[in-house]
Write an enzyme that holds these catalytic residues in place. Structure first.
Site: not given
Ligand code: NDP
Length: 251
Positions: A162, A17, A158, A93, A66
């Site tokens: 990743k 979005s 993070y 993503n 979610d």
């Protein structure tokens, strides 16, 4: 004129979005794909992106949910299939970034980050791969980060989320070959709401240490996502492409 080489294909973009996901949704629509946009909470942004995608003349549905929750991912995929047919192109993503140093980081932040950034990728891949394997067609692109490949301040959690995506992509690519290809993009700093969260000082320092001397734009990640989802990358699977203005070359 843009070739409609993805006409008839159904694309599901998690976190589609806003930001990078939105740019990918628009790019795939321009190539003729039917688009399902997943998002978490911000309805107005999702409706705006849906309108833009529909302007490209393709069907577009919103599949709110979610993606860190198994039942929710199943529902997102089921609603996509019902509206547009089985998922041919998956872009994993959706993600969050909470900046916390080793002195600040909490167990809650660790769990939340791993759940939204990593569990979501696992769950969405698992929810579509059997259909892809049965139909002998599928393309998956996961969005990692240069933080997976280089140390970054305040990003222990993070970077871990990743980094695991890069390894997962390699294993999935091997397991799903030859008909389903799985690749990954590791963006550098991109001008989105998440990117802005880094703050002006850190951003300035990153730009100064980026050979191309600027931030990236979401459309520049969308270009590479399209490449990896299209037949233009027909001999590629299991790869991670750093799209970082050359920053990945530097320490
Ligand atoms: P944004 O914050 O701009 O957009 C995030 C998107 O993810 C929104 O659509 C949001 O929906 C959605 N989302 C967040 N949590 C969930 C969830 N639990 N379930 C479903 N959707 C969710 O991020 P970017 O576009 O900047 O980033 C996209 C991806 O690229 C992320 O994985 C990020 O880690 C990665 N990346 C970004 C970089 C950057 O500099 N921007 C650099 C490197 C990697 P909603 O609006 O409803 O909350």
């Amino acid at each position: 004129m843009t070739p409609k080489d993805l006409a008839g294909k159904t694309a599901l973009i998690t976190g589609g979005s806003r930001g990078i996901g939105r740019a990918i949704a628009l790019r795939l629509a321009r190539h003729g794909a039917n688009v399902a946009i997943n998002y978490f909470s911000r309805d107005a942004d999702a409706v705006d992106t849906q309108r833009e995608v529909q302007r490209e003349g393709v069907p577009c549905v919103l599949v709110k949910g979610d993606v860190s929750e198994p039942a929710s991912v199943d529902s997102v995929v089921a609603r996509t299939c019902e509206a547009l047919g089985p998922v041919d192109l998956l872009v994993a993503n959706a993600g969050i970034s909470i900046l916390e140093s080793h002195k600040e980081i909490s167990w809650t932040t660790w769990k939340k980050t791993l759940s939204i950034n990593l569990d979501s990728v696992f769950l969405s891949i698992m929810a579509v791969k059997d259909g892809m394997l049965e139909r002998k067609y599928g393309r998956i692109v996961c969005i990692s980060s240069v933080a997976a490949l280089r140390p970054r301040q305040r990003q222990i959690h993070y970077a871990a989320s990743k980094g695991a995506i890069v390894s997962m992509v390699r294993c999935c690519a091997e397991a799903f070959a030859p008909h389903v290809r799985v690749n990954c993009i590791a963006p550098g700093l991109i001008e989105t709401e998440m990117g802005a969260g880094l703050g002006p000082e850190a951003t300035k320092s990153i730009v100064e240490n980026t050979p191309l001397n600027r931030l990236g734009q979401p459309e520049e990640i969308a270009n590479v996502a399209y490449f990896l989802l299209s037949d233009q990358s027909s001999f590629m699977t299991g790869q991670t492409l750093a799209v970082s203005g050359g920053r990945i070359m530097l320490p």
